[in-house]
Design an enzyme around this catalytic site. Structure first.
Site, mmCIF file in Angstrom:
data_model
loop_
_atom_site.group_PDB
_atom_site.id
_atom_site.type_symbol
_atom_site.label_atom_id
_atom_site.label_comp_id
_atom_site.label_asym_id
_atom_site.label_seq_id
_atom_site.Cartn_x
_atom_site.Cartn_y
_atom_site.Cartn_z
ATOM 1 N N GLY A 1 2.041 5.754 -17.426
ATOM 2 C CA GLY A 1 0.852 6.608 -17.338
ATOM 3 C C GLY A 1 0.265 6.905 -18.697
ATOM 4 N N SER B 1 -3.238 5.139 -19.880
ATOM 5 C CA SER B 1 -4.708 5.057 -19.849
ATOM 6 C C SER B 1 -5.327 6.100 -18.914
ATOM 7 C CB SER B 1 -5.146 3.666 -19.381
ATOM 8 O OG SER B 1 -4.520 2.677 -20.142
ATOM 9 N N GLU C 1 6.890 -2.880 -24.731
ATOM 10 C CA GLU C 1 5.970 -3.439 -23.725
ATOM 11 C C GLU C 1 5.430 -4.798 -24.155
ATOM 12 O OE1 GLU C 1 2.968 -0.712 -22.367
ATOM 13 O OE2 GLU C 1 1.892 -2.250 -21.260
HETATM 14 C C1 LIG Z 1 -4.063 -5.663 -15.197
HETATM 15 C C2 LIG Z 1 -4.025 -4.379 -15.958
HETATM 16 C C3 LIG Z 1 -2.937 -3.539 -15.822
HETATM 17 C C4 LIG Z 1 -2.894 -2.325 -16.509
HETATM 18 N N1 LIG Z 1 -1.823 -1.503 -16.316
HETATM 19 C C5 LIG Z 1 -1.780 -0.310 -16.959
HETATM 20 C C6 LIG Z 1 -0.694 0.588 -16.737
HETATM 21 O O1 LIG Z 1 0.228 0.303 -15.971
HETATM 22 N N2 LIG Z 1 -0.708 1.781 -17.377
HETATM 23 C C7 LIG Z 1 -1.703 2.151 -18.244
HETATM 24 O O2 LIG Z 1 -1.626 3.223 -18.812
HETATM 25 N N3 LIG Z 1 -2.749 1.312 -18.466
HETATM 26 C C8 LIG Z 1 -2.810 0.103 -17.848
HETATM 27 N N4 LIG Z 1 -3.866 -0.746 -18.051
HETATM 28 C C9 LIG Z 1 -4.990 -0.285 -18.890
HETATM 29 C C10 LIG Z 1 -5.060 -0.982 -20.235
HETATM 30 O O3 LIG Z 1 -4.039 -0.542 -21.089
HETATM 31 C C11 LIG Z 1 -6.471 -0.674 -20.794
HETATM 32 O O4 LIG Z 1 -7.401 -1.318 -19.951
HETATM 33 C C12 LIG Z 1 -6.640 -1.149 -22.208
HETATM 34 O O5 LIG Z 1 -5.822 -0.420 -23.095
HETATM 35 C C13 LIG Z 1 -8.100 -1.060 -22.659
HETATM 36 O O6 LIG Z 1 -8.604 0.209 -22.452
HETATM 37 P P1 LIG Z 1 -10.013 0.411 -21.689
HETATM 38 O O7 LIG Z 1 -9.942 -0.333 -20.390
HETATM 39 O O8 LIG Z 1 -10.300 1.858 -21.654
HETATM 40 O O9 LIG Z 1 -11.064 -0.361 -22.578
HETATM 41 P P2 LIG Z 1 -11.730 0.184 -23.920
HETATM 42 O O10 LIG Z 1 -10.687 0.812 -24.767
HETATM 43 O O11 LIG Z 1 -12.930 0.984 -23.569
HETATM 44 O O12 LIG Z 1 -12.165 -1.181 -24.610
HETATM 45 C C14 LIG Z 1 -13.343 -1.889 -24.212
HETATM 46 C C15 LIG Z 1 -13.542 -3.020 -25.208
HETATM 47 O O13 LIG Z 1 -13.791 -2.474 -26.524
HETATM 48 C C16 LIG Z 1 -12.871 -3.021 -27.462
HETATM 49 N N5 LIG Z 1 -12.472 -1.990 -28.427
HETATM 50 C C17 LIG Z 1 -12.112 -0.707 -28.168
HETATM 51 N N6 LIG Z 1 -11.793 -0.069 -29.328
HETATM 52 C C18 LIG Z 1 -11.942 -0.976 -30.327
HETATM 53 C C19 LIG Z 1 -11.722 -0.941 -31.737
HETATM 54 N N7 LIG Z 1 -11.301 0.181 -32.351
HETATM 55 N N8 LIG Z 1 -11.980 -2.066 -32.459
HETATM 56 C C20 LIG Z 1 -12.404 -3.202 -31.850
HETATM 57 N N9 LIG Z 1 -12.627 -3.295 -30.497
HETATM 58 C C21 LIG Z 1 -12.389 -2.214 -29.758
HETATM 59 C C22 LIG Z 1 -11.655 -3.413 -26.636
HETATM 60 O O14 LIG Z 1 -10.870 -4.382 -27.294
HETATM 61 C C23 LIG Z 1 -12.306 -3.930 -25.371
HETATM 62 O O15 LIG Z 1 -12.723 -5.254 -25.532
HETATM 63 C C24 LIG Z 1 -3.960 -1.964 -17.379
HETATM 64 C C25 LIG Z 1 -5.039 -2.826 -17.526
HETATM 65 C C26 LIG Z 1 -5.091 -4.013 -16.831
HETATM 66 C C27 LIG Z 1 -6.272 -4.910 -17.009
#
Ligand SMILES: Cc1cc2nc3c(=O)[nH]c(=O)nc-3n(C[C@H](O)[C@H](O)[C@H](O)COP(=O)(O)OP(=O)(O)OC[C@H]3O[C@@H](n4cnc5c(N)ncnc54)[C@H](O)[C@@H]3O)c2cc1C
Length: 380
Positions: free
Chosen positions: A128, A130, A246
């Site tokens: 937990g 994101s 992880e």
């Molecule tokens: C299949 C799957 C399973 C998942 N399982 C889990 C889970 O079990 N538990 C959990 O907690 N989360 C989980 N996640 C969530 C995952 O960790 C997040 O989707 C990920 O960390 C990206 O966060 P976001 O989706 O908010 O995208 P954002 O952080 O909003 O990013 C959007 C885009 O902006 C880019 N970006 C953001 N900040 C920067 C920066 N500082 N410099 C350059 N580029 C940047 C990113 O690389 C990305 O391309 C899962 C995601 C997927 C797809």
């Protein structure tokens, strides 16, 4: 950054044969389309059969139900499971990161309470971290656990939580003091019973129509005091340690292995020169990634922290496994197709084409990993 060449010790060969024999029996004629799910496949009965062999928590101390074996032995088990496309998802998170996190930061009571049940394939964990507006910028989370008599009252939402609808326990990151502008300070990790009052789990359908990740909403959920992991306010450092676990495993480049196996099966024998060169190139990439991953397992075995090397394996591994569906499509003129009437190759290809975009998001995005690698190399 340094990848030391490690050989798997000869005694792991007997273990490898044992795992293969087990998988041949346990998976039987599991179709390739099901094998394509590999570590996303959730099958509690299979996890319990793996547990009965002593292959969950196999590096943990025996007094907590673990196997007391080496990280390199564990690597061999993981590799065989992934290559076979075994449905290891139910116990994956507990074995890979929740258990090691509790071993490192948990109380003795938490270790005795949770670790034997993880090893037994009886208790499944999810992550937990994101939230709706916090992914890469994890320090901006808003879910809050406020002190109350005997524990905490949690409110807020976790998002994209893989397997929350099937798991028992979440290790959640909450803000326990200060405001969201406090950033890294005031965050804590807390064990949450997902079946308890005030916790609502809703699945989210992905673009392939599968429901594996969830939204988890906390509404005045009471969490007892003894569920705090580590020190209050130390959550940020603990989460960083957890992310190293992880990102460290062979699942970060073997997600599409069933596709490579199907590709080789459908290519003519002998294949044309173009196909031989292309497949040979993929196998060479795979061999290199494998060597890097074994090196990471060796560092874990030596008690070192391979966070930087693990980030590199995940990044390079993600590039490799995201490219594989395109390589397959360039060599075989067969469209990806899911469902009845489609061949094994079509179904596995469809699965990988649809899921590959997520490989560079889950576990930390490509851009974030490259930032970590650049910092580790002293470039920023
Ligand atoms: C299949 C799957 C399973 C998942 N399982 C889990 C889970 O079990 N538990 C959990 O907690 N989360 C989980 N996640 C969530 C995952 O960790 C997040 O989707 C990920 O960390 C990206 O966060 P976001 O989706 O908010 O995208 P954002 O952080 O909003 O990013 C959007 C885009 O902006 C880019 N970006 C953001 N900040 C920067 C920066 N500082 N410099 C350059 N580029 C940047 C990113 O690389 C990305 O391309 C899962 C995601 C997927 C797809």
């Amino acid at each position: 950054m340094r990848f030391e060449l490690r050989e798997l010790p000869p005694e792991t060969e007997a273990l490898r044969r044992e795992v293969r024999a087990f998988l041949a029996g346990a998976l039987g004629a599991l179709p390739p389309a099901r094998r394509a799910f590999t570590w996303s496949g959730f099958d509690p009965a299979f996890s319990r059969a793996v547990a009965a062999r002593g292959w969950i928590g196999m590096t943990w101390p025996e007094r907590y139900g673990g196997g007391g074996r080496s990280a390199l032995e564990r690597y061999v088990v993981l590799e065989e499971m992934l290559v076979a496309g075994a449905p290891v998802g139910a116990h994956w998170v507990g074995d890979r990161q929740s258990g090691p996190l509790l071993l490192r930061f948990g109380t003795e009571e938490q270790r005795r309470r949770f670790l034997p049940r993880i090893c037994g394939g009886e208790l499944f964990f999810c992550i937990g971290m994101s939230e709706p507006d916090s992914g890469s910028d994890l320090a901006s989370i808003r879910a809050r656990a406020a002190r109350t008599r005997g524990g905490w009252i949690a409110n807020g939402t976790k998002l994209w939580t893989t397997g929350a609808h099937l798991c028992d326990v979440m290790i959640a990151l909450f803000r326990t003091s200060g405001g969201a502008d406090g950033r890294h300070a005031g965050l804590s990790q807390i064990l949450v019973d997902l079946h308890g009052p005030g916790v609502t789990v809703r699945t989210i359908r992905d673009l392939a129509g599968h429901e594996h990740f969830c939204e988890v909403v906390f509404e005045d959920a009471f969490i007892p005091d003894d569920m705090l992991v580590g020190a209050e306010g130390a959550g940020w450092d603990q989460v960083m340690a957890e992310l190293a676990y992880e990102r460290s495993g062979p699942e970060r480049y073997l997600s599409c292995y069933p596709l490579l196996a199907e590709l080789v099966r459908v290519l003519p024998d002998p294949p044309g020169e173009r196909a031989a060169v292309a497949v040979g190139r993929q196998v060479a990439h795979l061999a290199t990634l494998r060597q890097m991953s074994i090196s990471v397992a060796g560092m874990l075995e030596a008690g070192r922290n391979p966070a930087l090397e693990a980030a590199l394996v995940k990044d390079v591994g993600g590039v490799f496994e995201q490219a594989l569906p395109g390589v397959a499509q360039s060599l075989v003129d067969i469209e990806p197709r899911a469902g009845a009437g489609a061949s094994d190759f079509q179904q596995v290809l469809a699965h990988c084409v649809q899921h590959a975009p997520s490989f560079s998001l889950r576990g930390g995005t490509r851009e974030i990993l490259r930032g970590i690698i650049a910092r580790g190399l002293g470039l920023r």
